[in-house]
Write a protein that holds these residues in place. Structure first.
Motif, PDB file in Angstrom:
ATOM      1  N   ASP A   1      -0.763   2.411  -5.713  1.00  0.00           N
ATOM      2  CA  ASP A   1      -2.109   2.946  -5.501  1.00  0.00           C
ATOM      3  C   ASP A   1      -3.042   1.828  -5.013  1.00  0.00           C
ATOM      4  O   ASP A   1      -2.896   0.668  -5.414  1.00  0.00           O
ATOM      5  CB  ASP A   1      -2.584   3.502  -6.851  1.00  0.00           C
ATOM      6  CG  ASP A   1      -3.946   4.123  -6.735  1.00  0.00           C
ATOM      7  OD1 ASP A   1      -4.033   5.203  -6.143  1.00  0.00           O
ATOM      8  OD2 ASP A   1      -4.908   3.498  -7.227  1.00  0.00           O
ATOM      9  N   SER A   2      -4.003   2.182  -4.183  1.00  0.00           N
ATOM     10  CA  SER A   2      -4.872   1.156  -3.586  1.00  0.00           C
ATOM     11  C   SER A   2      -5.670   0.403  -4.649  1.00  0.00           C
ATOM     12  O   SER A   2      -6.051  -0.749  -4.448  1.00  0.00           O
ATOM     13  CB  SER A   2      -5.823   1.787  -2.564  1.00  0.00           C
ATOM     14  OG  SER A   2      -6.757   2.618  -3.227  1.00  0.00           O
ATOM     15  N   SER A   3      -5.922   1.032  -5.806  1.00  0.00           N
ATOM     16  CA  SER A   3      -6.706   0.342  -6.841  1.00  0.00           C
ATOM     17  C   SER A   3      -5.919  -0.827  -7.443  1.00  0.00           C
ATOM     18  O   SER A   3      -6.500  -1.715  -8.059  1.00  0.00           O
ATOM     19  CB  SER A   3      -7.103   1.330  -7.945  1.00  0.00           C
ATOM     20  OG  SER A   3      -5.956   1.797  -8.614  1.00  0.00           O
TER      21      SER A   3
ATOM     22  N   PRO B   1      -9.951   0.392  -1.970  1.00  0.00           N
ATOM     23  CA  PRO B   1     -10.096   1.021  -3.277  1.00  0.00           C
ATOM     24  C   PRO B   1     -11.583   1.214  -3.587  1.00  0.00           C
ATOM     25  O   PRO B   1     -12.390   0.302  -3.331  1.00  0.00           O
ATOM     26  CB  PRO B   1      -9.444   0.014  -4.240  1.00  0.00           C
ATOM     27  CG  PRO B   1      -9.473  -1.284  -3.534  1.00  0.00           C
ATOM     28  CD  PRO B   1      -9.425  -0.994  -2.068  1.00  0.00           C
TER      29      PRO B   1
ATOM     30  N   LEU C   1       0.830  -1.209   0.000  1.00  0.00           N
ATOM     31  CA  LEU C   1       0.000   0.000   0.000  1.00  0.00           C
ATOM     32  C   LEU C   1       0.863   1.257   0.000  1.00  0.00           C
ATOM     33  O   LEU C   1       0.448   2.320  -0.484  1.00  0.00           O
ATOM     34  CB  LEU C   1      -0.912  -0.026   1.233  1.00  0.00           C
ATOM     35  CG  LEU C   1      -2.162   0.854   1.217  1.00  0.00           C
ATOM     36  CD1 LEU C   1      -2.953   0.678  -0.070  1.00  0.00           C
ATOM     37  CD2 LEU C   1      -3.038   0.542   2.413  1.00  0.00           C
TER      38      LEU C   1
ATOM     39  N   GLU D   1      -8.256  -5.469  -0.371  1.00  0.00           N
ATOM     40  CA  GLU D   1      -9.264  -4.440  -0.657  1.00  0.00           C
ATOM     41  C   GLU D   1      -9.911  -3.925   0.627  1.00  0.00           C
ATOM     42  O   GLU D   1     -10.216  -2.740   0.750  1.00  0.00           O
ATOM     43  CB  GLU D   1     -10.329  -5.008  -1.595  1.00  0.00           C
ATOM     44  CG  GLU D   1      -9.834  -5.213  -3.023  1.00  0.00           C
ATOM     45  CD  GLU D   1     -10.893  -5.808  -3.934  1.00  0.00           C
ATOM     46  OE1 GLU D   1     -10.681  -5.820  -5.157  1.00  0.00           O
ATOM     47  OE2 GLU D   1     -11.938  -6.282  -3.422  1.00  0.00           O
TER      48      GLU D   1
ATOM     49  N   GLY E   1      -7.070  -1.707   2.022  1.00  0.00           N
ATOM     50  CA  GLY E   1      -6.728  -0.565   1.151  1.00  0.00           C
ATOM     51  C   GLY E   1      -7.924   0.272   0.739  1.00  0.00           C
ATOM     52  O   GLY E   1      -7.761   1.429   0.368  1.00  0.00           O
TER      53      GLY E   1
ATOM     54  N   LEU F   1      -3.650  -2.526  -5.520  1.00  0.00           N
ATOM     55  CA  LEU F   1      -3.145  -3.298  -4.384  1.00  0.00           C
ATOM     56  C   LEU F   1      -3.479  -4.792  -4.516  1.00  0.00           C
ATOM     57  O   LEU F   1      -2.618  -5.659  -4.304  1.00  0.00           O
ATOM     58  CB  LEU F   1      -3.755  -2.729  -3.091  1.00  0.00           C
ATOM     59  CG  LEU F   1      -3.375  -3.421  -1.788  1.00  0.00           C
ATOM     60  CD1 LEU F   1      -1.893  -3.245  -1.502  1.00  0.00           C
ATOM     61  CD2 LEU F   1      -4.188  -2.809  -0.629  1.00  0.00           C
TER      62      LEU F   1
END
Lengths: 228, 265
Positions: free
Chosen positions: B122-124, B205, B118, B200, B203, B126
Protein backbone atom coordinates in the motif's frame (compact mmCIF):
# COMPACT_ATOMS: atom_id res chain seq x y z
CA UNK A 1 53.13 -30.38 34.33
CA UNK A 2 53.16 -29.04 30.82
CA UNK A 3 55.54 -30.68 28.38
CA UNK A 4 56.68 -29.11 25.14
CA UNK A 5 58.42 -31.56 22.86
CA UNK A 6 60.08 -30.92 19.52
CA UNK A 7 58.16 -27.71 19.03
CA UNK A 8 58.63 -26.22 15.58
CA UNK A 9 56.90 -23.05 14.47
CA UNK A 10 57.38 -21.13 11.24
CA UNK A 11 55.95 -17.67 10.78
CA UNK A 12 55.97 -15.96 7.40
CA UNK A 13 58.24 -18.62 5.98
CA UNK A 14 60.85 -18.20 8.75
CA UNK A 15 61.49 -20.94 11.28
CA UNK A 16 61.01 -19.21 14.63
CA UNK A 17 61.11 -22.26 16.90
CA UNK A 18 62.92 -25.36 15.80
CA UNK A 19 62.50 -28.53 17.83
CA UNK A 20 62.21 -26.83 21.20
CA UNK A 21 61.67 -28.95 24.30
CA UNK A 22 60.54 -27.46 27.58
CA UNK A 23 58.61 -28.34 30.65
CA UNK A 24 56.62 -26.08 32.91
CA UNK A 25 56.05 -27.25 36.47
CA UNK A 26 52.61 -27.07 38.00
CA UNK A 27 53.90 -24.54 40.51
CA UNK A 28 56.79 -22.47 39.30
CA UNK A 29 58.14 -19.82 37.03
CA UNK A 30 60.22 -20.65 33.98
CA UNK A 31 61.84 -17.60 32.48
CA UNK A 32 62.68 -17.67 28.81
CA UNK A 33 65.43 -15.36 27.65
CA UNK A 34 67.19 -14.94 24.37
CA UNK A 35 67.91 -12.44 21.65
CA UNK A 36 65.21 -10.65 19.70
CA UNK A 37 63.57 -12.96 17.21
CA UNK A 38 64.54 -16.10 19.07
CA UNK A 39 60.92 -17.15 19.47
CA UNK A 40 60.25 -16.30 23.13
CA UNK A 41 56.92 -14.63 22.45
CA UNK A 42 55.99 -17.30 19.93
CA UNK A 43 56.57 -19.99 22.55
CA UNK A 44 54.21 -18.17 24.90
CA UNK A 45 51.60 -17.85 22.18
CA UNK A 46 51.77 -21.57 21.51
CA UNK A 47 51.14 -22.26 25.19
CA UNK A 48 48.18 -19.87 25.09
CA UNK A 49 46.75 -21.75 22.13
CA UNK A 50 47.09 -18.77 19.80
CA UNK A 51 49.51 -20.44 17.41
CA UNK A 52 49.43 -24.01 16.20
CA UNK A 53 52.88 -25.51 15.82
CA UNK A 54 53.96 -27.10 12.56
CA UNK A 55 55.61 -29.95 14.42
CA UNK A 56 56.05 -31.15 17.96
CA UNK A 57 53.59 -31.39 20.76
CA UNK A 58 52.43 -29.61 23.88
CA UNK A 59 50.90 -31.92 26.45
CA UNK A 60 49.35 -31.23 29.82
CA UNK A 61 47.43 -28.13 28.75
CA UNK A 62 44.05 -29.74 29.24
CA UNK A 63 42.15 -28.33 32.16
CA UNK A 64 44.38 -25.27 32.49
CA UNK A 65 42.74 -21.89 32.77
CA UNK A 66 44.93 -19.43 30.89
CA UNK A 67 45.88 -15.81 31.42
CA UNK A 68 48.55 -13.56 29.99
CA UNK A 69 50.33 -10.28 30.10
CA UNK A 70 50.92 -9.74 26.42
CA UNK A 71 53.87 -7.92 24.94
CA UNK A 72 51.49 -5.00 24.36
CA UNK A 73 49.10 -3.86 27.08
CA UNK A 74 45.97 -4.83 25.11
CA UNK A 75 43.51 -2.99 27.32
CA UNK A 76 40.01 -1.75 26.54
CA UNK A 77 40.94 1.88 26.11
CA UNK A 78 37.52 3.32 26.99
CA UNK A 79 37.26 1.41 30.27
CA UNK A 80 38.94 2.35 33.52
CA UNK A 81 41.50 0.13 35.20
CA UNK A 82 39.05 -1.66 37.48
CA UNK A 83 36.64 -2.38 34.62
CA UNK A 84 39.49 -3.74 32.50
CA UNK A 85 40.45 -6.18 35.21
CA UNK A 86 36.88 -7.13 36.09
CA UNK A 87 36.17 -7.91 32.44
CA UNK A 88 38.04 -11.20 32.86
CA UNK A 89 36.99 -11.95 36.43
CA UNK A 90 33.82 -13.59 37.73
CA UNK A 91 31.07 -11.02 38.29
CA UNK A 92 31.02 -11.71 42.02
CA UNK A 93 34.53 -10.27 42.50
CA UNK A 94 33.81 -6.82 43.97
CA UNK A 95 35.21 -3.71 42.31
CA UNK A 96 36.63 -2.64 45.67
CA UNK A 97 38.79 -5.75 45.84
CA UNK A 98 40.16 -5.13 42.37
CA UNK A 99 40.75 -1.47 43.19
CA UNK A 100 42.63 -2.50 46.32
CA UNK A 101 44.93 -4.81 44.36
CA UNK A 102 45.57 -2.11 41.77
CA UNK A 103 46.46 0.30 44.57
CA UNK A 104 48.81 -2.34 45.94
CA UNK A 105 50.44 -2.46 42.52
CA UNK A 106 51.06 1.27 42.73
CA UNK A 107 48.13 2.88 40.95
CA UNK A 108 46.90 6.06 42.58
CA UNK A 109 43.26 6.64 43.49
CA UNK A 110 43.07 9.28 40.76
CA UNK A 111 44.39 6.86 38.15
CA UNK A 112 41.61 4.42 38.99
CA UNK A 113 38.96 6.94 37.94
CA UNK A 114 40.37 7.48 34.44
CA UNK A 115 39.92 5.48 31.25
CA UNK A 116 43.14 3.55 30.73
CA UNK A 117 43.93 5.53 27.58
CA UNK A 118 44.73 8.42 29.92
CA UNK A 119 47.21 6.38 31.98
CA UNK A 120 50.98 6.30 31.59
CA UNK A 121 52.81 3.32 30.13
CA UNK A 122 53.82 2.05 33.56
CA UNK A 123 50.32 2.42 34.96
CA UNK A 124 48.83 0.58 32.00
CA UNK A 125 51.35 -2.22 32.48
CA UNK A 126 50.26 -2.59 36.08
CA UNK A 127 46.65 -2.92 34.93
CA UNK A 128 47.67 -5.63 32.45
CA UNK A 129 49.54 -7.46 35.21
CA UNK A 130 46.58 -7.26 37.56
CA UNK A 131 44.23 -8.49 34.85
CA UNK A 132 46.34 -11.59 34.32
CA UNK A 133 47.18 -12.43 37.89
CA UNK A 134 43.91 -11.67 39.65
CA UNK A 135 42.30 -14.45 37.66
CA UNK A 136 42.33 -18.02 38.91
CA UNK A 137 44.38 -19.03 35.87
CA UNK A 138 46.63 -22.03 36.36
CA UNK A 139 48.80 -21.26 33.32
CA UNK A 140 50.08 -17.71 32.98
CA UNK A 141 52.30 -16.29 30.26
CA UNK A 142 54.02 -13.05 31.22
CA UNK A 143 55.62 -11.48 28.14
CA UNK A 144 58.00 -8.75 29.28
CA UNK A 145 55.53 -7.74 31.99
CA UNK A 146 57.68 -5.07 33.64
CA UNK A 147 58.32 -2.96 30.56
CA UNK A 148 57.74 0.71 31.30
CA UNK A 149 57.54 0.31 35.06
CA UNK A 150 59.81 2.79 36.80
CA UNK A 151 62.75 1.71 38.93
CA UNK A 152 61.16 2.98 42.14
CA UNK A 153 57.95 1.05 41.66
CA UNK A 154 59.52 -2.08 40.25
CA UNK A 155 60.39 -3.88 43.51
CA UNK A 156 56.82 -3.52 44.76
CA UNK A 157 55.39 -4.80 41.51
CA UNK A 158 57.86 -7.70 41.46
CA UNK A 159 56.92 -8.67 45.00
CA UNK A 160 53.20 -8.55 44.12
CA UNK A 161 53.79 -10.65 41.00
CA UNK A 162 55.96 -13.17 42.86
CA UNK A 163 53.21 -13.71 45.40
CA UNK A 164 50.52 -13.92 42.72
CA UNK A 165 52.47 -16.48 40.71
CA UNK A 166 52.53 -19.00 43.55
CA UNK A 167 50.75 -22.20 42.72
CA UNK A 168 50.64 -21.60 38.99
CA UNK A 169 52.57 -22.61 35.90
CA UNK A 170 54.17 -19.39 34.73
CA UNK A 171 56.17 -18.75 31.59
CA UNK A 172 58.03 -15.46 31.90
CA UNK A 173 59.47 -13.92 28.76
CA UNK A 174 62.13 -11.41 29.69
CA UNK A 175 65.50 -9.90 28.94
CA UNK A 176 66.11 -8.93 32.55
CA UNK A 177 67.85 -11.56 34.62
CA UNK A 178 67.38 -9.56 37.82
CA UNK A 179 63.64 -9.97 37.47
CA UNK A 180 63.98 -13.71 37.01
CA UNK A 181 66.02 -13.99 40.18
CA UNK A 182 63.46 -12.00 42.18
CA UNK A 183 60.71 -14.26 40.91
CA UNK A 184 62.71 -17.37 41.73
CA UNK A 185 62.49 -18.47 38.14
CA UNK A 186 64.34 -21.17 36.34
CA UNK A 187 65.94 -19.58 33.31
CA UNK A 188 66.20 -21.14 29.92
CA UNK A 189 67.68 -19.50 26.87
CA UNK A 190 66.24 -19.60 23.41
CA UNK A 191 68.02 -18.66 20.25
CA UNK A 192 69.44 -20.38 17.24
CA UNK A 193 73.16 -20.83 17.53
CA UNK A 194 73.00 -19.86 21.18
CA UNK A 195 73.45 -23.45 22.19
CA UNK A 196 71.79 -25.57 24.83
CA UNK A 197 71.59 -25.41 28.57
CA UNK A 198 74.64 -26.72 30.33
CA UNK A 199 72.57 -29.63 31.49
CA UNK A 200 69.30 -30.86 30.22
CA UNK A 201 66.52 -29.30 32.28
CA UNK A 202 64.47 -31.92 34.00
CA UNK A 203 60.96 -31.47 35.19
CA UNK A 204 62.31 -31.19 38.71
CA UNK A 205 64.83 -28.54 37.87
CA UNK A 206 62.22 -26.32 36.27
CA UNK A 207 61.09 -25.11 39.63
CA UNK A 208 61.17 -21.70 41.20
CA UNK A 209 63.10 -23.01 44.17
CA UNK A 210 66.04 -23.77 41.95
CA UNK A 211 66.64 -20.60 40.00
CA UNK A 212 69.34 -21.05 37.45
CA UNK A 213 70.55 -19.22 34.46
CA UNK A 214 71.25 -21.73 31.75
CA UNK A 215 74.21 -20.39 29.91
CA UNK A 216 74.81 -21.28 26.33
CA UNK A 217 76.87 -24.29 25.54
CA UNK A 218 78.19 -25.73 22.37
CA UNK A 219 75.80 -26.13 19.56
CA UNK A 220 75.71 -29.70 18.46
CA UNK A 221 72.72 -29.66 16.26
CA UNK A 222 70.39 -29.96 19.17
CA UNK A 223 67.53 -27.62 19.66
CA UNK A 224 68.37 -24.54 21.71
CA UNK A 225 66.47 -25.70 24.76
CA UNK A 226 66.47 -29.31 25.84
CA UNK A 227 64.83 -29.39 29.19
CA UNK A 228 63.77 -33.00 29.41
CA UNK B 1 37.72 30.39 30.77
CA UNK B 2 40.69 32.00 29.05
CA UNK B 3 40.43 34.84 26.57
CA UNK B 4 41.50 32.60 23.70
CA UNK B 5 38.87 29.99 24.61
CA UNK B 6 36.17 32.66 24.76
CA UNK B 7 37.21 34.00 21.38
CA UNK B 8 37.23 30.49 19.94
CA UNK B 9 33.72 29.79 21.27
CA UNK B 10 32.45 33.08 19.88
CA UNK B 11 33.95 32.24 16.48
CA UNK B 12 32.37 28.78 16.47
CA UNK B 13 28.95 30.31 17.17
CA UNK B 14 29.32 33.27 14.85
CA UNK B 15 30.63 31.37 11.85
CA UNK B 16 27.51 29.32 11.00
CA UNK B 17 25.31 32.38 11.62
CA UNK B 18 27.43 34.45 9.24
CA UNK B 19 27.51 31.67 6.64
CA UNK B 20 23.73 31.28 6.88
CA UNK B 21 23.24 35.02 6.59
CA UNK B 22 25.50 35.14 3.54
CA UNK B 23 23.48 32.54 1.66
CA UNK B 24 20.18 34.14 2.66
CA UNK B 25 21.45 37.38 1.14
CA UNK B 26 22.52 35.53 -2.02
CA UNK B 27 19.06 33.89 -2.22
CA UNK B 28 17.34 37.23 -1.65
CA UNK B 29 19.45 38.95 -4.34
CA UNK B 30 18.81 36.09 -6.77
CA UNK B 31 15.03 36.33 -6.09
CA UNK B 32 15.22 40.09 -6.70
CA UNK B 33 17.12 39.53 -9.94
CA UNK B 34 14.67 36.88 -11.19
CA UNK B 35 11.70 38.95 -10.10
CA UNK B 36 9.13 36.15 -10.40
CA UNK B 37 7.70 34.44 -7.32
CA UNK B 38 6.78 31.43 -9.40
CA UNK B 39 10.39 30.74 -10.39
CA UNK B 40 12.17 31.80 -7.21
CA UNK B 41 10.31 33.10 -4.15
CA UNK B 42 12.29 35.32 -1.78
CA UNK B 43 13.32 34.18 1.71
CA UNK B 44 10.71 36.55 3.20
CA UNK B 45 7.91 35.02 1.10
CA UNK B 46 8.96 31.50 2.04
CA UNK B 47 9.22 32.47 5.71
CA UNK B 48 5.78 34.02 5.66
CA UNK B 49 4.33 30.94 3.98
CA UNK B 50 5.97 28.73 6.58
CA UNK B 51 4.32 30.70 9.39
CA UNK B 52 0.95 30.39 7.60
CA UNK B 53 1.33 26.63 7.20
CA UNK B 54 2.79 25.97 10.63
CA UNK B 55 -0.31 27.18 12.44
CA UNK B 56 -2.56 24.77 10.57
CA UNK B 57 -3.12 21.38 12.27
CA UNK B 58 -2.68 19.58 8.97
CA UNK B 59 0.92 20.77 8.75
CA UNK B 60 2.05 18.93 11.86
CA UNK B 61 -0.02 15.85 11.01
CA UNK B 62 1.77 15.75 7.68
CA UNK B 63 5.15 16.13 9.37
CA UNK B 64 4.38 13.32 11.82
CA UNK B 65 3.00 11.06 9.05
CA UNK B 66 6.21 11.21 7.03
CA UNK B 67 8.52 11.33 10.05
CA UNK B 68 7.10 8.12 11.51
CA UNK B 69 7.27 6.19 8.25
CA UNK B 70 10.72 7.34 7.20
CA UNK B 71 12.11 6.78 10.69
CA UNK B 72 10.58 3.31 10.68
CA UNK B 73 12.26 2.64 7.33
CA UNK B 74 15.58 3.91 8.65
CA UNK B 75 15.36 1.74 11.76
CA UNK B 76 14.28 -1.31 9.75
CA UNK B 77 17.11 -0.87 7.23
CA UNK B 78 19.64 -0.29 10.00
CA UNK B 79 18.58 -3.35 11.98
CA UNK B 80 18.47 -5.61 8.91
CA UNK B 81 21.79 -4.24 7.64
CA UNK B 82 23.44 -4.80 11.01
CA UNK B 83 22.08 -8.31 11.52
CA UNK B 84 22.99 -9.44 8.00
CA UNK B 85 26.45 -7.86 8.27
CA UNK B 86 27.17 -9.66 11.53
CA UNK B 87 25.97 -12.93 9.98
CA UNK B 88 28.13 -12.29 6.90
CA UNK B 89 31.16 -11.60 9.08
CA UNK B 90 30.53 -14.81 11.00
CA UNK B 91 29.71 -17.12 8.09
CA UNK B 92 31.54 -16.82 4.79
CA UNK B 93 28.65 -18.45 2.92
CA UNK B 94 26.27 -15.74 4.08
CA UNK B 95 28.71 -13.10 2.88
CA UNK B 96 29.03 -14.84 -0.49
CA UNK B 97 25.26 -14.96 -0.86
CA UNK B 98 24.43 -11.49 0.41
CA UNK B 99 27.23 -9.33 -1.00
CA UNK B 100 26.05 -9.43 -4.64
CA UNK B 101 22.46 -8.90 -3.55
CA UNK B 102 23.38 -5.88 -1.43
CA UNK B 103 25.52 -4.55 -4.28
CA UNK B 104 22.58 -4.87 -6.65
CA UNK B 105 20.26 -3.09 -4.21
CA UNK B 106 22.81 -0.28 -3.86
CA UNK B 107 23.14 0.12 -7.63
CA UNK B 108 19.41 -0.02 -8.40
CA UNK B 109 17.83 3.42 -9.03
CA UNK B 110 15.51 4.39 -6.22
CA UNK B 111 12.63 5.05 -8.67
CA UNK B 112 12.80 1.43 -9.82
CA UNK B 113 12.29 0.30 -6.25
CA UNK B 114 9.52 2.83 -5.70
CA UNK B 115 7.55 1.60 -8.71
CA UNK B 116 8.19 -2.05 -7.91
CA UNK B 117 7.33 -1.74 -4.21
CA UNK B 118 4.20 0.24 -5.07
CA UNK B 119 2.93 -2.91 -6.79
CA UNK B 120 3.56 -4.96 -3.64
CA UNK B 121 2.49 -2.72 -0.79
CA UNK B 122 0.00 0.00 0.00
CA UNK B 123 1.24 3.52 -0.78
CA UNK B 124 1.03 4.49 2.92
CA UNK B 125 3.79 1.96 3.66
CA UNK B 126 5.82 2.67 0.54
CA UNK B 127 8.21 5.10 2.24
CA UNK B 128 8.98 2.56 4.97
CA UNK B 129 10.05 -0.13 2.51
CA UNK B 130 11.93 2.18 0.15
CA UNK B 131 13.81 3.95 2.96
CA UNK B 132 14.77 0.59 4.47
CA UNK B 133 16.02 -0.66 1.11
CA UNK B 134 18.21 2.41 0.69
CA UNK B 135 19.62 2.28 4.22
CA UNK B 136 20.27 -1.48 4.34
CA UNK B 137 23.25 -1.63 1.94
CA UNK B 138 24.96 1.33 3.62
CA UNK B 139 24.62 -0.19 7.08
CA UNK B 140 25.54 -3.65 5.82
CA UNK B 141 28.78 -2.48 4.21
CA UNK B 142 29.79 -0.29 7.14
CA UNK B 143 29.06 -2.78 9.90
CA UNK B 144 30.71 -5.62 7.97
CA UNK B 145 33.81 -3.49 7.59
CA UNK B 146 33.66 -2.54 11.26
CA UNK B 147 33.42 -6.17 12.36
CA UNK B 148 36.35 -7.06 10.12
CA UNK B 149 38.38 -4.16 11.47
CA UNK B 150 38.07 -5.26 15.10
CA UNK B 151 41.40 -5.36 16.83
CA UNK B 152 42.66 -8.96 16.55
CA UNK B 153 44.85 -8.37 19.59
CA UNK B 154 41.79 -7.67 21.74
CA UNK B 155 40.01 -10.70 20.33
CA UNK B 156 43.02 -12.77 21.37
CA UNK B 157 42.74 -11.33 24.88
CA UNK B 158 39.09 -12.34 24.99
CA UNK B 159 39.96 -15.83 23.74
CA UNK B 160 42.82 -16.37 26.19
CA UNK B 161 40.84 -15.14 29.19
CA UNK B 162 37.74 -16.97 27.95
CA UNK B 163 35.61 -13.82 28.18
CA UNK B 164 31.93 -14.70 27.56
CA UNK B 165 30.39 -13.21 24.42
CA UNK B 166 27.94 -11.04 26.33
CA UNK B 167 30.80 -9.36 28.20
CA UNK B 168 33.04 -9.18 25.15
CA UNK B 169 30.44 -7.43 23.00
CA UNK B 170 30.23 -4.15 24.94
CA UNK B 171 33.93 -4.14 25.81
CA UNK B 172 35.57 -5.14 22.54
CA UNK B 173 33.17 -5.54 19.63
CA UNK B 174 30.75 -2.63 19.99
CA UNK B 175 33.43 0.04 20.55
CA UNK B 176 35.27 -1.18 17.46
CA UNK B 177 32.20 -1.27 15.22
CA UNK B 178 30.53 1.85 16.61
CA UNK B 179 32.43 4.47 14.54
CA UNK B 180 31.51 2.59 11.36
CA UNK B 181 27.91 2.22 12.52
CA UNK B 182 27.67 5.90 13.45
CA UNK B 183 28.99 7.01 10.08
CA UNK B 184 26.51 4.67 8.36
CA UNK B 185 23.67 6.16 10.41
CA UNK B 186 24.69 9.65 9.40
CA UNK B 187 24.65 8.73 5.71
CA UNK B 188 21.60 6.48 6.10
CA UNK B 189 19.38 9.17 7.65
CA UNK B 190 19.95 11.48 4.68
CA UNK B 191 19.30 8.62 2.27
CA UNK B 192 16.15 7.58 4.11
CA UNK B 193 14.67 11.07 3.86
CA UNK B 194 15.63 11.54 0.21
CA UNK B 195 14.30 8.18 -0.90
CA UNK B 196 11.30 8.23 1.45
CA UNK B 197 10.06 11.61 0.25
CA UNK B 198 10.70 10.60 -3.37
CA UNK B 199 8.58 7.52 -2.77
CA UNK B 200 5.81 9.68 -1.31
CA UNK B 201 5.91 12.04 -4.29
CA UNK B 202 5.40 9.08 -6.63
CA UNK B 203 3.08 6.97 -4.46
CA UNK B 204 1.13 9.96 -3.12
CA UNK B 205 0.00 8.51 0.19
CA UNK B 206 -2.62 10.86 1.64
CA UNK B 207 -1.32 13.27 4.29
CA UNK B 208 2.37 12.90 3.49
CA UNK B 209 5.05 15.50 2.84
CA UNK B 210 5.51 13.95 -0.60
CA UNK B 211 1.86 14.63 -1.41
CA UNK B 212 2.25 18.25 -0.28
CA UNK B 213 5.31 18.61 -2.51
CA UNK B 214 3.38 17.16 -5.43
CA UNK B 215 0.48 19.54 -4.80
CA UNK B 216 2.89 22.48 -4.69
CA UNK B 217 4.28 21.45 -8.06
CA UNK B 218 0.83 20.98 -9.64
CA UNK B 219 -0.53 24.23 -8.21
CA UNK B 220 2.69 26.11 -9.03
CA UNK B 221 3.06 27.11 -5.38
CA UNK B 222 6.82 27.63 -5.33
CA UNK B 223 6.80 29.01 -1.78
CA UNK B 224 5.09 25.82 -0.57
CA UNK B 225 7.70 23.75 -2.39
CA UNK B 226 10.47 25.64 -0.61
CA UNK B 227 8.74 25.35 2.75
CA UNK B 228 8.25 21.58 2.52
CA UNK B 229 11.78 21.10 1.21
CA UNK B 230 13.11 23.10 4.16
CA UNK B 231 10.99 20.98 6.50
CA UNK B 232 12.50 17.79 5.06
CA UNK B 233 16.03 19.18 5.43
CA UNK B 234 15.34 20.30 9.00
CA UNK B 235 13.82 16.95 9.94
CA UNK B 236 16.72 15.06 8.40
CA UNK B 237 19.31 17.17 10.21
CA UNK B 238 17.31 17.00 13.45
CA UNK B 239 17.04 13.21 13.36
CA UNK B 240 20.74 13.02 12.49
CA UNK B 241 21.63 15.09 15.54
CA UNK B 242 19.40 13.02 17.85
CA UNK B 243 20.90 9.76 16.60
CA UNK B 244 24.43 11.17 16.91
CA UNK B 245 23.69 12.25 20.49
CA UNK B 246 22.34 8.79 21.32
CA UNK B 247 25.38 7.09 19.82
CA UNK B 248 27.72 9.39 21.75
CA UNK B 249 26.33 7.87 24.93
CA UNK B 250 27.75 4.50 23.89
CA UNK B 251 31.41 4.26 24.92
CA UNK B 252 33.82 3.95 22.03
CA UNK B 253 37.35 2.65 21.95
CA UNK B 254 38.19 4.99 19.12
CA UNK B 255 38.54 8.64 19.92
CA UNK B 256 37.85 9.76 16.38
CA UNK B 257 34.86 8.53 14.48
CA UNK B 258 35.30 7.29 10.98
CA UNK B 259 34.25 10.10 8.63
CA UNK B 260 30.95 9.65 6.85
CA UNK B 261 32.65 10.11 3.49
CA UNK B 262 34.53 6.86 4.01
CA UNK B 263 31.34 4.82 4.28
CA UNK B 264 30.53 2.89 1.13
CA UNK B 265 27.28 4.16 -0.33
Amino acid sequence: MIFVRGLTVSLGGRVVLDGVDLCLPRDGVVAVTGPNGSGKTTLGRVLLGLIAPQAGSVTGLAGHRRAAVFQEDRLCEHLDAVANVRLVLPREVPAAVVAGELRALGLTADALTLPVRALSGGQRRRVAIARALLTDATLVVLDEPFTGIDADGRPGVLAWVAEACAGRSVLLVTHDLDDTARLGATVVRLGSGEGTPEQPMSAESAHRSTPAVRSSGSSSGESPVRPA
Amino acid sequence: MTTSTTASTARSVARPVLVGAFWLVVWWLAALAVGQRLLLPSPAEVGARFVELAVTPGFWETVVFSLVRILAGFVLGTVLGTVTAVAAARWRAVDALLSPLVGAVRATPVVSFIILVLIWVDSSRLAVVVSALMVLPVTYAAVLEGVRQRDPAMLEVAAVFDVPLLRRLPAVDVPAVLPFFAAACQVGIGLAWKSGVAAEVIGLPGGSIGERLYDAKVLLESADLFVWTAVVVALSLGVEKVVAALLRRVPSAHAASRPAEAVPR
